[in-house]
Design a protein around this motif. Structure first.
Motif, PDB file in Angstrom:
ATOM      1  N   GLU A   1       7.731  -8.009  -8.672  1.00 31.28           N
ATOM      2  CA  GLU A   1       6.892  -6.817  -8.618  1.00 31.28           C
ATOM      3  C   GLU A   1       5.654  -7.027  -7.748  1.00 31.28           C
ATOM      4  O   GLU A   1       5.142  -6.081  -7.153  1.00 31.28           O
ATOM      5  CB  GLU A   1       6.487  -6.357 -10.012  1.00 31.28           C
ATOM      6  N   VAL A   2       5.189  -8.271  -7.658  1.00 29.92           N
ATOM      7  CA  VAL A   2       4.068  -8.571  -6.758  1.00 29.92           C
ATOM      8  C   VAL A   2       4.521  -8.442  -5.307  1.00 29.92           C
ATOM      9  O   VAL A   2       3.837  -7.829  -4.477  1.00 29.92           O
ATOM     10  CB  VAL A   2       3.509  -9.981  -7.024  1.00 29.92           C
ATOM     11  N   ALA A   3       5.689  -8.994  -4.992  1.00 31.04           N
ATOM     12  CA  ALA A   3       6.219  -8.889  -3.631  1.00 31.04           C
ATOM     13  C   ALA A   3       6.416  -7.433  -3.231  1.00 31.04           C
ATOM     14  O   ALA A   3       6.103  -7.035  -2.096  1.00 31.04           O
ATOM     15  CB  ALA A   3       7.530  -9.656  -3.534  1.00 31.04           C
ATOM     16  N   GLU A   4       6.934  -6.642  -4.147  1.00 33.11           N
ATOM     17  CA  GLU A   4       7.153  -5.225  -3.861  1.00 33.11           C
ATOM     18  C   GLU A   4       5.833  -4.491  -3.644  1.00 33.11           C
ATOM     19  O   GLU A   4       5.712  -3.652  -2.742  1.00 33.11           O
ATOM     20  CB  GLU A   4       7.936  -4.595  -5.005  1.00 33.11           C
ATOM     21  N   ALA A   5       4.829  -4.829  -4.439  1.00 33.67           N
ATOM     22  CA  ALA A   5       3.523  -4.166  -4.305  1.00 33.67           C
ATOM     23  C   ALA A   5       2.852  -4.546  -2.992  1.00 33.67           C
ATOM     24  O   ALA A   5       2.232  -3.698  -2.329  1.00 33.67           O
ATOM     25  CB  ALA A   5       2.630  -4.524  -5.491  1.00 33.67           C
ATOM     26  N   VAL A   6       2.942  -5.813  -2.601  1.00 30.57           N
ATOM     27  CA  VAL A   6       2.365  -6.244  -1.330  1.00 30.57           C
ATOM     28  C   VAL A   6       3.003  -5.486  -0.168  1.00 30.57           C
ATOM     29  O   VAL A   6       2.321  -4.996   0.734  1.00 30.57           O
ATOM     30  CB  VAL A   6       2.524  -7.768  -1.144  1.00 30.57           C
ATOM     31  N   ALA A   7       4.322  -5.372  -0.201  1.00 27.76           N
ATOM     32  CA  ALA A   7       5.032  -4.666   0.873  1.00 27.76           C
ATOM     33  C   ALA A   7       4.673  -3.184   0.905  1.00 27.76           C
ATOM     34  O   ALA A   7       4.529  -2.591   1.979  1.00 27.76           O
ATOM     35  CB  ALA A   7       6.534  -4.842   0.689  1.00 27.76           C
ATOM     36  N   ALA A   8       4.515  -2.580  -0.259  1.00 28.51           N
ATOM     37  CA  ALA A   8       4.274  -1.142  -0.329  1.00 28.51           C
ATOM     38  C   ALA A   8       2.815  -0.762  -0.146  1.00 28.51           C
ATOM     39  O   ALA A   8       2.496   0.272   0.461  1.00 28.51           O
ATOM     40  CB  ALA A   8       4.771  -0.602  -1.674  1.00 28.51           C
ATOM     41  N   GLU A   9       1.894  -1.596  -0.670  1.00 26.68           N
ATOM     42  CA  GLU A   9       0.484  -1.218  -0.713  1.00 26.68           C
ATOM     43  C   GLU A   9      -0.385  -1.888   0.347  1.00 26.68           C
ATOM     44  O   GLU A   9      -1.343  -1.295   0.836  1.00 26.68           O
ATOM     45  CB  GLU A   9      -0.091  -1.545  -2.108  1.00 26.68           C
ATOM     46  N   LEU A  10      -0.074  -3.129   0.709  1.00 29.21           N
ATOM     47  CA  LEU A  10      -0.968  -3.867   1.598  1.00 29.21           C
ATOM     48  C   LEU A  10      -0.489  -3.901   3.048  1.00 29.21           C
ATOM     49  O   LEU A  10      -1.282  -3.693   3.967  1.00 29.21           O
ATOM     50  CB  LEU A  10      -1.155  -5.294   1.081  1.00 29.21           C
TER      51      LEU A  10
END
Length: 279
Positions: A129-138
């Motif tokens: 979920e961290v990897a997904e958030a980095v890709a989507a948000e950052l």
């Protein structure tokens, strides 16, 4: 004097993450505000690190304090790195927006996202979920994505292990990308690619290197961006600084990168680094 906001790991007994980047940036006259995502005693590569992740409420509170003193409007550079939770990632994304809003009528700050997700042979070392958030948000908010080849492949689904493949994969992100751990025969290097041009800086692969070379590379290249250095020279100097620091660590049998001990040497190119244009 330039001011940087670093949101990444703090490791008390290691030259990695935000603390390593702050030490490197100081050599270029850049002051750093560090907001730690974890407070560890040592790098997890050595074993159980000690310490813990920083609660997101603490991160948000620190950012509120920085904003209350008007420092977001003075921020020239922002680097994000390691995150322990998706909530931390979302807090960092809001911070990027706040920094840009605070400097809307002034010089645009430079935002560098180091998607610290994993590595070749190790795989993903953050929760999915961290990897997904980095890709989507950052990543969409970045002026530059600074990743290793494995992370670029994770982000794009495209092979990125050798120079031309790294260029093609980088351009899928539709923003400038700095790609480390790119291999060419017995050499290893870094590719910088944007829409208009691509460059490769390569050097012989060292037998071993302490943790934190990617963090150091990001900081050194960030300094070149802040100074407005030409792309090829900035790349050569950043990679050269890393190479010379690794050489010094091996000569001195240092278990960590000797960033402070390097002094001004960290700002120099290296005779072992060759730079060439790829396109």
């Amino acid at each position: 004097m330039p001011l940087a906001l670093l949101i990444s790991s703090h490791v008390a007994g290691g030259q990695v993450g935000a603390s390593a980047q702050a030490a490197a940036l100081a050599q270029f006259g850049v002051d750093a505000m560090v907001v730690p995502t974890v407070l560890y005693g040592r790098h997890p590569g050595w074993g159980p690190p000690g310490g813990a992740a920083t609660p997101v409420e603490v991160i948000e509170g620190m950012l509120e304090g920085i904003a209350a003193n008007g420092l977001l409007g003075l921020t020239d550079l922002m680097i994000t790195g390691y995150f322990a939770s998706a909530a931390q990632v979302r807090a960092a994304a809001r911070a990027i927006d706040a920094v840009r809003a605070a400097r809307a009528d002034a010089k645009r700050p430079t935002v560098i996202v180091d998607p610290t997700l994993g590595d070749d042979g190790k795989g993903l070392y953050v929760p999915a979920e961290v990897a997904e958030a980095v890709a989507a948000e950052l990543v969409p908010r970045a002026d530059l994505v600074a990743c290793n080849a494995w992370e670029l492949q994770r982000l794009t689904g495209a092979e990125a292990g050798e120079p031309q493949a790294a260029v093609r994969a980088a351009r899928l992100l539709d923003r400038p990308v700095l790609v480390s751990s790119v291999r060419r025969g017995d050499e290893i290097g870094v590719v910088h690619a944007d829409r208009d041009e691509a460059w490769l800086a390569v050097h012989p692969k060292a037998a071993g290197a302490p943790n934190g070379t990617g963090d150091l590379l990001t900081a050194l290249y960030a300094a070149a961006m802040i100074e407005g250095q030409p792309l090829a020279y900035g790349l050569a100097r950043a990679v050269g600084g890393v190479v010379e620091t690794v050489i010094a660590a091996n000569v001195w049998n240092a278990p960590e990168l000797p960033i402070v001990a390097m002094g001004a040497r960290i700002k120099q190119t290296s005779p072992g680094v060759t730079v060439e244009r790829l396109g």
